[in-house]
Write a protein that holds these residues in place. Structure first.
Motif, PDB file in Angstrom:
ATOM      1  N   LEU A 129       1.847  -1.254   2.841  1.00  0.00           N
ATOM      2  CA  LEU A 129       2.825  -0.631   3.708  1.00  0.00           C
ATOM      3  C   LEU A 129       3.510   0.461   2.904  1.00  0.00           C
ATOM      4  N   ASP A 130       3.390   1.688   3.386  1.00  0.00           N
ATOM      5  CA  ASP A 130       3.974   2.852   2.733  1.00  0.00           C
ATOM      6  C   ASP A 130       5.249   3.269   3.449  1.00  0.00           C
ATOM      7  N   ARG A 131       6.136   3.871   2.700  1.00  0.00           N
ATOM      8  CA  ARG A 131       7.343   4.439   3.296  1.00  0.00           C
ATOM      9  C   ARG A 131       6.993   5.696   4.096  1.00  0.00           C
ATOM     10  N   ASP A 132       7.659   5.826   5.221  1.00  0.00           N
ATOM     11  CA  ASP A 132       7.582   7.036   6.040  1.00  0.00           C
ATOM     12  C   ASP A 132       9.011   7.298   6.499  1.00  0.00           C
ATOM     13  N   GLY A 133       9.740   8.045   5.678  1.00  0.00           N
ATOM     14  CA  GLY A 133      11.169   8.214   5.940  1.00  0.00           C
ATOM     15  C   GLY A 133      11.866   6.878   5.750  1.00  0.00           C
ATOM     16  N   ASP A 134      12.598   6.443   6.765  1.00  0.00           N
ATOM     17  CA  ASP A 134      13.257   5.141   6.663  1.00  0.00           C
ATOM     18  C   ASP A 134      12.441   4.038   7.332  1.00  0.00           C
ATOM     19  N   MET A 135      11.178   4.336   7.640  1.00  0.00           N
ATOM     20  CA  MET A 135      10.283   3.366   8.273  1.00  0.00           C
ATOM     21  C   MET A 135       9.118   3.049   7.323  1.00  0.00           C
ATOM     22  N   LEU A 136       8.285   2.096   7.737  1.00  0.00           N
ATOM     23  CA  LEU A 136       7.067   1.741   7.003  1.00  0.00           C
ATOM     24  C   LEU A 136       5.864   1.956   7.901  1.00  0.00           C
ATOM     25  N   VAL A 137       4.732   2.314   7.295  1.00  0.00           N
ATOM     26  CA  VAL A 137       3.476   2.450   8.032  1.00  0.00           C
ATOM     27  C   VAL A 137       2.379   1.713   7.269  1.00  0.00           C
ATOM     28  N   LEU A 138       1.396   1.222   8.017  1.00  0.00           N
ATOM     29  CA  LEU A 138       0.231   0.599   7.399  1.00  0.00           C
ATOM     30  C   LEU A 138      -0.650   1.682   6.806  1.00  0.00           C
ATOM     31  N   ALA A 139      -1.089   1.478   5.573  1.00  0.00           N
ATOM     32  CA  ALA A 139      -2.007   2.405   4.921  1.00  0.00           C
ATOM     33  C   ALA A 139      -3.271   1.634   4.546  1.00  0.00           C
ATOM     34  N   LEU A 140      -4.395   2.011   5.143  1.00  0.00           N
ATOM     35  CA  LEU A 140      -5.666   1.342   4.870  1.00  0.00           C
ATOM     36  C   LEU A 140      -6.120   1.663   3.459  1.00  0.00           C
ATOM     37  N   GLU A 141      -6.339   0.627   2.690  1.00  0.00           N
ATOM     38  CA  GLU A 141      -6.837   0.794   1.320  1.00  0.00           C
ATOM     39  C   GLU A 141      -8.356   0.655   1.286  1.00  0.00           C
ATOM     40  N   THR A 142      -8.859  -0.520   1.663  1.00  0.00           N
ATOM     41  CA  THR A 142     -10.290  -0.775   1.603  1.00  0.00           C
ATOM     42  C   THR A 142     -10.740  -1.685   2.739  1.00  0.00           C
ATOM     43  N   ILE A 143     -12.032  -1.635   2.983  1.00  0.00           N
ATOM     44  CA  ILE A 143     -12.722  -2.622   3.801  1.00  0.00           C
ATOM     45  C   ILE A 143     -13.939  -3.003   2.984  1.00  0.00           C
ATOM     46  N   HIS A 144     -13.983  -4.259   2.538  1.00  0.00           N
ATOM     47  CA  HIS A 144     -15.082  -4.672   1.679  1.00  0.00           C
ATOM     48  C   HIS A 144     -15.248  -6.191   1.699  1.00  0.00           C
TER      49      HIS A 144
END
Length: 146
Positions: A129-144
Protein backbone atom coordinates in the motif's frame (compact mmCIF):
# COMPACT_ATOMS: atom_id res chain seq x y z
CA UNK A 1 2.64 12.77 -6.60
CA UNK A 2 -0.98 11.86 -7.12
CA UNK A 3 -2.27 9.52 -9.83
CA UNK A 4 -4.81 10.94 -12.24
CA UNK A 5 -6.56 7.57 -12.54
CA UNK A 6 -10.02 8.21 -11.08
CA UNK A 7 -10.91 4.48 -11.14
CA UNK A 8 -8.03 3.73 -8.76
CA UNK A 9 -9.30 2.63 -5.38
CA UNK A 10 -8.03 4.73 -2.51
CA UNK A 11 -8.07 3.86 1.17
CA UNK A 12 -8.03 5.95 4.31
CA UNK A 13 -4.84 5.68 6.36
CA UNK A 14 -6.75 3.63 8.94
CA UNK A 15 -8.31 1.16 6.46
CA UNK A 16 -8.99 -2.22 8.01
CA UNK A 17 -7.56 -5.48 6.71
CA UNK A 18 -11.05 -6.43 5.55
CA UNK A 19 -11.44 -3.12 3.65
CA UNK A 20 -8.20 -3.87 1.82
CA UNK A 21 -9.00 -7.53 1.13
CA UNK A 22 -12.45 -6.61 -0.18
CA UNK A 23 -10.81 -4.53 -2.92
CA UNK A 24 -8.27 -7.25 -3.73
CA UNK A 25 -11.13 -9.76 -4.02
CA UNK A 26 -12.90 -7.39 -6.42
CA UNK A 27 -9.62 -7.06 -8.37
CA UNK A 28 -9.43 -10.87 -8.61
CA UNK A 29 -12.99 -11.12 -9.89
CA UNK A 30 -12.30 -8.36 -12.43
CA UNK A 31 -9.42 -10.50 -13.71
CA UNK A 32 -11.74 -13.52 -13.79
CA UNK A 33 -13.93 -11.60 -16.25
CA UNK A 34 -10.74 -11.06 -18.29
CA UNK A 35 -10.96 -7.30 -17.87
CA UNK A 36 -7.21 -6.74 -17.50
CA UNK A 37 -7.46 -3.01 -18.20
CA UNK A 38 -10.17 -2.65 -15.56
CA UNK A 39 -8.10 -4.60 -13.02
CA UNK A 40 -5.09 -2.37 -13.66
CA UNK A 41 -7.23 0.75 -13.36
CA UNK A 42 -8.11 -0.21 -9.76
CA UNK A 43 -4.49 -0.22 -8.58
CA UNK A 44 -1.10 1.36 -9.04
CA UNK A 45 0.89 -0.98 -11.25
CA UNK A 46 4.22 0.47 -12.39
CA UNK A 47 5.74 -1.63 -15.13
CA UNK A 48 2.56 -3.65 -15.68
CA UNK A 49 0.45 -3.57 -18.82
CA UNK A 50 -2.80 -5.40 -19.52
CA UNK A 51 -0.87 -7.69 -21.89
CA UNK A 52 1.84 -8.48 -19.31
CA UNK A 53 -0.81 -9.14 -16.66
CA UNK A 54 -2.69 -11.50 -18.98
CA UNK A 55 0.51 -13.32 -20.04
CA UNK A 56 1.68 -13.70 -16.43
CA UNK A 57 -1.63 -15.25 -15.40
CA UNK A 58 -1.78 -17.41 -18.54
CA UNK A 59 1.75 -18.63 -17.79
CA UNK A 60 0.95 -19.57 -14.17
CA UNK A 61 2.94 -16.72 -12.67
CA UNK A 62 5.44 -16.43 -15.54
CA UNK A 63 5.05 -14.13 -18.55
CA UNK A 64 6.50 -16.73 -20.93
CA UNK A 65 4.07 -18.82 -23.00
CA UNK A 66 3.01 -22.04 -21.27
CA UNK A 67 1.74 -25.36 -22.62
CA UNK A 68 -1.59 -24.63 -21.00
CA UNK A 69 -3.23 -21.20 -20.79
CA UNK A 70 -4.42 -20.46 -17.26
CA UNK A 71 -7.26 -18.14 -16.30
CA UNK A 72 -8.37 -16.57 -13.05
CA UNK A 73 -11.46 -18.11 -11.46
CA UNK A 74 -14.07 -16.06 -9.58
CA UNK A 75 -13.52 -16.50 -5.85
CA UNK A 76 -17.03 -17.81 -5.27
CA UNK A 77 -16.45 -20.81 -7.53
CA UNK A 78 -12.87 -21.74 -6.55
CA UNK A 79 -12.34 -25.13 -4.94
CA UNK A 80 -9.52 -27.40 -3.85
CA UNK A 81 -8.01 -29.91 -6.24
CA UNK A 82 -9.67 -33.32 -5.89
CA UNK A 83 -8.00 -35.41 -3.22
CA UNK A 84 -6.78 -32.43 -1.21
CA UNK A 85 -8.40 -31.02 1.86
CA UNK A 86 -8.22 -27.44 3.13
CA UNK A 87 -6.37 -28.53 6.29
CA UNK A 88 -3.55 -29.99 4.18
CA UNK A 89 -3.18 -26.94 1.97
CA UNK A 90 -1.32 -23.77 2.86
CA UNK A 91 -3.64 -21.75 0.64
CA UNK A 92 -5.53 -19.71 0.01
CA UNK A 93 -3.50 -17.13 1.83
CA UNK A 94 -5.37 -13.83 1.82
CA UNK A 95 -3.46 -11.78 4.32
CA UNK A 96 -2.61 -8.19 5.14
CA UNK A 97 0.73 -7.74 6.90
CA UNK A 98 1.45 -4.58 8.84
CA UNK A 99 4.91 -3.50 9.91
CA UNK A 100 6.80 -0.34 10.78
CA UNK A 101 9.79 0.83 8.78
CA UNK A 102 12.94 2.05 10.59
CA UNK A 103 11.86 5.66 9.99
CA UNK A 104 8.58 4.99 11.82
CA UNK A 105 6.43 4.92 8.68
CA UNK A 106 3.86 2.14 8.52
CA UNK A 107 4.40 -0.52 5.84
CA UNK A 108 1.41 -2.55 4.66
CA UNK A 109 1.63 -5.48 2.27
CA UNK A 110 -0.91 -7.96 0.96
CA UNK A 111 -0.46 -11.61 0.02
CA UNK A 112 -3.28 -12.96 -2.12
CA UNK A 113 -3.30 -16.53 -3.44
CA UNK A 114 -5.22 -16.62 -6.70
CA UNK A 115 -7.67 -19.25 -7.91
CA UNK A 116 -6.82 -20.44 -11.43
CA UNK A 117 -8.72 -22.82 -13.67
CA UNK A 118 -11.36 -23.49 -11.01
CA UNK A 119 -8.96 -24.37 -8.20
CA UNK A 120 -6.90 -22.62 -5.56
CA UNK A 121 -3.36 -22.26 -6.84
CA UNK A 122 0.05 -21.43 -5.46
CA UNK A 123 0.21 -18.34 -7.67
CA UNK A 124 0.27 -15.32 -5.38
CA UNK A 125 -0.28 -11.65 -6.11
CA UNK A 126 1.62 -9.39 -3.74
CA UNK A 127 0.82 -5.74 -3.17
CA UNK A 128 2.15 -2.89 -1.09
CA UNK A 129 0.00 0.00 0.00
CA UNK A 130 1.56 3.25 -1.20
CA UNK A 131 0.77 6.76 -0.09
CA UNK A 132 -1.25 8.90 -2.47
CA UNK A 133 -1.55 12.24 -0.74
CA UNK A 134 -3.39 11.54 2.49
CA UNK A 135 -4.78 8.26 1.12
CA UNK A 136 -3.36 4.80 0.36
CA UNK A 137 -3.49 2.84 -2.90
CA UNK A 138 -2.72 -0.78 -3.73
CA UNK A 139 0.50 -1.16 -5.70
CA UNK A 140 0.99 -4.48 -7.50
CA UNK A 141 4.45 -5.84 -6.87
CA UNK A 142 4.46 -9.36 -8.30
CA UNK A 143 2.38 -12.29 -9.44
CA UNK A 144 4.35 -15.49 -9.07
CA UNK A 145 4.42 -19.03 -7.68
CA UNK A 146 5.10 -19.03 -3.96
Amino acid sequence: MSDTNTAMVRFAQDASDEDILTVVRRWNDTLASEDYEGALAMIRAPGWTAELLQRTIAGYGHPEPAERVHKVTPLASASYHPGTEPLNNPWPRHEVDRDTLPDGEPFISVWFDMPLDGYWSDVTATFNLDRDGDMLVLALETIHVM
